[in-house]
Design a protein around this motif. Structure first.
Motif, mmCIF file in Angstrom:
data_model
loop_
_atom_site.group_PDB
_atom_site.id
_atom_site.type_symbol
_atom_site.label_atom_id
_atom_site.label_comp_id
_atom_site.label_asym_id
_atom_site.label_seq_id
_atom_site.Cartn_x
_atom_site.Cartn_y
_atom_site.Cartn_z
ATOM 1 N N ASP A 133 0.853 -1.186 0.000
ATOM 2 C CA ASP A 133 0.000 0.000 0.000
ATOM 3 C C ASP A 133 0.894 1.243 0.000
ATOM 4 O O ASP A 133 0.944 2.006 0.963
ATOM 5 C CB ASP A 133 -0.924 -0.018 1.231
ATOM 6 N N ASP A 134 1.621 1.438 -1.109
ATOM 7 C CA ASP A 134 2.564 2.547 -1.213
ATOM 8 C C ASP A 134 2.191 3.534 -2.319
ATOM 9 O O ASP A 134 3.010 4.315 -2.778
ATOM 10 C CB ASP A 134 3.973 2.010 -1.451
ATOM 11 N N GLY A 135 0.935 3.460 -2.764
ATOM 12 C CA GLY A 135 0.473 4.355 -3.818
ATOM 13 C C GLY A 135 0.714 3.835 -5.218
ATOM 14 O O GLY A 135 0.324 4.467 -6.193
ATOM 15 N N HIS A 137 0.224 1.490 -8.558
ATOM 16 C CA HIS A 137 -0.986 1.067 -9.270
ATOM 17 C C HIS A 137 -0.568 -0.015 -10.270
ATOM 18 O O HIS A 137 0.189 0.266 -11.203
ATOM 19 C CB HIS A 137 -1.593 2.272 -9.997
ATOM 20 N N GLU A 138 -1.023 -1.223 -10.058
ATOM 21 C CA GLU A 138 -0.611 -2.337 -10.917
ATOM 22 C C GLU A 138 -1.823 -3.026 -11.530
ATOM 23 O O GLU A 138 -2.902 -3.060 -10.947
ATOM 24 C CB GLU A 138 0.188 -3.367 -10.112
ATOM 25 N N HIS A 139 -1.601 -3.581 -12.724
ATOM 26 C CA HIS A 139 -2.604 -4.390 -13.408
ATOM 27 C C HIS A 139 -1.992 -5.752 -13.725
ATOM 28 O O HIS A 139 -0.786 -5.868 -13.938
ATOM 29 C CB HIS A 139 -3.042 -3.728 -14.717
ATOM 30 N N CYS A 140 -2.839 -6.756 -13.791
ATOM 31 C CA CYS A 140 -2.402 -8.093 -14.158
ATOM 32 C C CYS A 140 -1.900 -8.078 -15.597
ATOM 33 O O CYS A 140 -2.566 -7.559 -16.492
ATOM 34 C CB CYS A 140 -3.560 -9.078 -14.004
ATOM 35 N N PRO A 148 -5.649 -4.622 -6.404
ATOM 36 C CA PRO A 148 -5.811 -3.666 -5.307
ATOM 37 C C PRO A 148 -4.634 -3.666 -4.335
ATOM 38 O O PRO A 148 -3.976 -4.675 -4.142
ATOM 39 C CB PRO A 148 -7.087 -4.125 -4.603
ATOM 40 N N ASN A 149 -4.406 -2.504 -3.722
ATOM 41 C CA ASN A 149 -3.356 -2.345 -2.706
ATOM 42 C C ASN A 149 -3.977 -2.610 -1.336
ATOM 43 O O ASN A 149 -4.340 -1.686 -0.633
ATOM 44 C CB ASN A 149 -2.792 -0.922 -2.704
ATOM 45 N N ASP A 150 -4.129 -3.859 -0.987
ATOM 46 C CA ASP A 150 -4.614 -4.176 0.360
ATOM 47 C C ASP A 150 -4.085 -5.533 0.781
ATOM 48 O O ASP A 150 -3.698 -6.345 -0.041
ATOM 49 C CB ASP A 150 -6.144 -4.106 0.458
ATOM 50 N N ASP A 151 -4.065 -5.748 2.072
ATOM 51 C CA ASP A 151 -3.501 -6.987 2.610
ATOM 52 C C ASP A 151 -4.379 -8.208 2.382
ATOM 53 O O ASP A 151 -3.912 -9.336 2.511
ATOM 54 C CB ASP A 151 -3.243 -6.834 4.115
ATOM 55 N N SER A 152 -5.649 -7.990 2.012
ATOM 56 C CA SER A 152 -6.555 -9.130 1.861
ATOM 57 C C SER A 152 -6.485 -9.760 0.468
ATOM 58 O O SER A 152 -6.972 -10.864 0.269
ATOM 59 C CB SER A 152 -7.994 -8.711 2.168
ATOM 60 N N ILE A 161 6.763 -7.605 -12.007
ATOM 61 C CA ILE A 161 5.568 -7.870 -12.810
ATOM 62 C C ILE A 161 4.544 -8.543 -11.910
ATOM 63 O O ILE A 161 4.863 -9.507 -11.209
ATOM 64 C CB ILE A 161 5.903 -8.762 -14.023
ATOM 65 N N TRP A 162 3.309 -8.047 -11.931
ATOM 66 C CA TRP A 162 2.248 -8.565 -11.075
ATOM 67 C C TRP A 162 1.182 -9.255 -11.893
ATOM 68 O O TRP A 162 0.824 -8.809 -12.992
ATOM 69 C CB TRP A 162 1.605 -7.414 -10.292
ATOM 70 N N ILE A 163 0.664 -10.373 -11.359
ATOM 71 C CA ILE A 163 -0.476 -11.057 -11.960
ATOM 72 C C ILE A 163 -1.426 -11.476 -10.841
ATOM 73 O O ILE A 163 -1.013 -11.650 -9.701
ATOM 74 C CB ILE A 163 -0.066 -12.279 -12.822
#
Length: 181
Positions: A133-135, A137-140, A148-152, A161-163
């Motif tokens: 949660d550092d601001g 913004h990532e997309h798969c 989303p930037n959350d722990d859940s 690279i995020w997926i």
């Protein structure tokens, strides 16, 4: 009343420069030459140039010419190329209800070239974690869904690279479109 440029009309940005007017994207059109069942799969042969795409990678689909949004048939894997004739395999899919042989369609890949390369890279190490949660913004990379930037919400990351977890299960673990064969 329409003003001329000399009378004070605002010129488009390219007038008076060496730049040419930007051209709209034109999706490639292909004609279905052949389609036949092969066990649980379907083989589809299309003809035509796939420019402006650099490579004919799949997964992709054939779409209607009018809106370019109505999917006529999915194409999961490119299995053969002969000049401008492209052969695709679609896994565990029956033949289309309507005959598509001889018809023209728009060809559109579902993934970027980088997503296709990620799906083939079996040496890449993916780590399951929450997006910080550092601001940021990532997309798969596969589905383009916002992560989303959350722990859940747990996702997978490799070298920045995020997926999504679903994409990881379907395309990395499950190799749904047989990219690594």
């Amino acid at each position: 009343m329409m003003l001329t440029f000399a009378q004070g009309a605002i010129a488009p940005f390219w007038v008076g420069t060496r730049m040419s007017k930007p051209k709209p994207f034109v999706a490639p059109r292909v004609i279905v030459r052949e389609q036949f069942p092969d066990g649980k799969d379907v083989v589809t042969v299309v003809a035509g140039s796939l420019r402006p795409y650099n490579q004919a990678h799949a997964p992709a689909a054939l779409y209607d010419l009018e809106t370019e949004r109505v999917k006529a048939f999915p194409l999961h894997k490119l299995v053969g190329v002969d000049a401008d004739v492209w052969t695709f395999r679609t896994y565990e899919q029956g033949m289309p209800v309507e005959q598509i042989i001889g018809q023209s369609y728009v060809f559109r890949p579902w993934w970027s070239q980088s997503a296709w390369e990620l799906s083939r890279d079996s040496s890449r190490v993916w780590t399951k974690k929450a997006l910080p949660d550092d601001g940021s913004h990532e997309h798969c990379e596969f589905t383009y869904v916002h992560i989303p930037n959350d722990d859940s919400t747990m996702s997978y990351e490799s070298d920045g690279i995020w997926i999504t977890s679903e994409a990881y299960e379907r395309f990395i673990i499950g190799d749904e479109y047989h990219c690594r064969e």
